[in-house]
Design a protein around this motif. Structure first.
Motif, PDB file in Angstrom:
ATOM      1  N   UNK A 166       3.156 -59.396  83.895  1.00  0.00           N
ATOM      2  CA  UNK A 166       3.729 -58.770  85.084  1.00  0.00           C
ATOM      3  C   UNK A 166       4.641 -57.605  84.700  1.00  0.00           C
ATOM      4  N   UNK A 167       4.874 -56.734  85.669  1.00  0.00           N
ATOM      5  CA  UNK A 167       5.894 -55.702  85.565  1.00  0.00           C
ATOM      6  C   UNK A 167       7.018 -56.062  86.513  1.00  0.00           C
ATOM      7  N   UNK A 168       8.245 -55.878  86.064  1.00  0.00           N
ATOM      8  CA  UNK A 168       9.421 -56.161  86.871  1.00  0.00           C
ATOM      9  C   UNK A 168      10.152 -54.852  87.139  1.00  0.00           C
ATOM     10  N   UNK A 169      10.387 -54.562  88.407  1.00  0.00           N
ATOM     11  CA  UNK A 169      11.135 -53.365  88.775  1.00  0.00           C
ATOM     12  C   UNK A 169      12.522 -53.830  89.201  1.00  0.00           C
ATOM     13  N   UNK A 170      13.531 -53.350  88.481  1.00  0.00           N
ATOM     14  CA  UNK A 170      14.913 -53.734  88.725  1.00  0.00           C
ATOM     15  C   UNK A 170      15.604 -52.654  89.550  1.00  0.00           C
ATOM     16  N   UNK A 171      16.184 -53.074  90.676  1.00  0.00           N
ATOM     17  CA  UNK A 171      16.818 -52.137  91.593  1.00  0.00           C
ATOM     18  C   UNK A 171      18.316 -52.398  91.705  1.00  0.00           C
ATOM     19  N   UNK A 172      19.065 -51.320  91.881  1.00  0.00           N
ATOM     20  CA  UNK A 172      20.483 -51.427  92.187  1.00  0.00           C
ATOM     21  C   UNK A 172      20.627 -51.728  93.679  1.00  0.00           C
ATOM     22  N   UNK A 173      21.831 -52.002  94.117  1.00  0.00           N
ATOM     23  CA  UNK A 173      22.034 -52.327  95.537  1.00  0.00           C
ATOM     24  C   UNK A 173      21.825 -51.117  96.445  1.00  0.00           C
ATOM     25  N   UNK A 174      21.802 -49.909  95.889  1.00  0.00           N
ATOM     26  CA  UNK A 174      21.470 -48.729  96.700  1.00  0.00           C
ATOM     27  C   UNK A 174      19.967 -48.447  96.681  1.00  0.00           C
ATOM     28  N   UNK A 175      19.191 -49.383  96.151  1.00  0.00           N
ATOM     29  CA  UNK A 175      17.730 -49.332  96.065  1.00  0.00           C
ATOM     30  C   UNK A 175      17.227 -48.325  95.038  1.00  0.00           C
ATOM     31  N   UNK A 176      18.102 -47.797  94.207  1.00  0.00           N
ATOM     32  CA  UNK A 176      17.634 -46.921  93.133  1.00  0.00           C
ATOM     33  C   UNK A 176      17.039 -47.789  92.024  1.00  0.00           C
ATOM     34  N   UNK A 177      16.033 -47.256  91.356  1.00  0.00           N
ATOM     35  CA  UNK A 177      15.353 -47.991  90.297  1.00  0.00           C
ATOM     36  C   UNK A 177      16.183 -47.908  89.019  1.00  0.00           C
ATOM     37  N   UNK A 178      16.590 -49.059  88.513  1.00  0.00           N
ATOM     38  CA  UNK A 178      17.336 -49.118  87.259  1.00  0.00           C
ATOM     39  C   UNK A 178      16.400 -49.106  86.062  1.00  0.00           C
TER      40      UNK A 178
END
Length: 166
Positions: A148-160
């Motif tokens: 799988x790929x995991x996309x990690x987001x900040x609380x402002x929905x920006x991609x970390x």
């Protein structure tokens, strides 16, 4: 104790003070498991729950943002997205086209388009922090839970970051 929210309802804490909410959300032609969790309800700001609710109700937009981030990493041959694409090509070989929803001739883009959003985990206590607030899990093959790929987001929905599960 408990937290009450318009979207999530009553979030009761467990004996250790943690909260957990889980639902299956219809997204396109698939069902996605959405979990909201926090180890201590006292660390959950009301804004965090509002943002989490907005992410869930705006899942289509969030998904598009995540896929755009994946496409953005294709130019880097050492990125985890590129490695994932190469791995899928090697693993599936001639069967790869069976997993694709569109065959345009650009295999990497076709794989990203065909990825299924498997789950969304919201870590409500990470609002405004440096650790991921939300993690979206994508897989080409729904039965291959390790690939799988995991996309990690900040609380402002920006991609970390976009990482593999390895």
């Amino acid at each position: 104790m408990a937290i009450e929210h318009d979207f999530f309802g009553l979030l009761e804490s467990g004996p250790d003070g943690s909260i957990f909410w889980s639902e299956t959300v219809e997204f396109g032609d698939q069902s996605v498991t959405v979990d909201l969790t926090a180890p201590d309800e006292n660390d959950v700001a009301p804004d965090a729950l509002n943002i989490a609710a907005a992410m869930i109700t705006g899942l289509e937009h969030l998904d598009l943002r995540c896929r755009e981030a994946m496409v953005g990493q294709l130019g880097d041959r050492t990125s985890e997205v590129t490695e994932y694409v190469i791995s899928q090509e090697e693993t599936l070989g001639d069967d790869l086209e069976d997993y694709l929803t569109d065959v345009s001739g650009d295999t990497a883009i076709d794989i990203i388009k065909a990825l299924r959003l498997m789950s969304v985990t919201i870590l409500a206590d990470e609002h405004g922090g440096t650790d991921p607030f939300a993690v979206l899990e994508y897989a080409l093959d729904a039965d291959s839970t390790d690939d799988v790929l995991l996309v990690n987001l900040a609380s402002d929905a920006s991609v970390l970051s976009v990482t593999s599960a390895d």
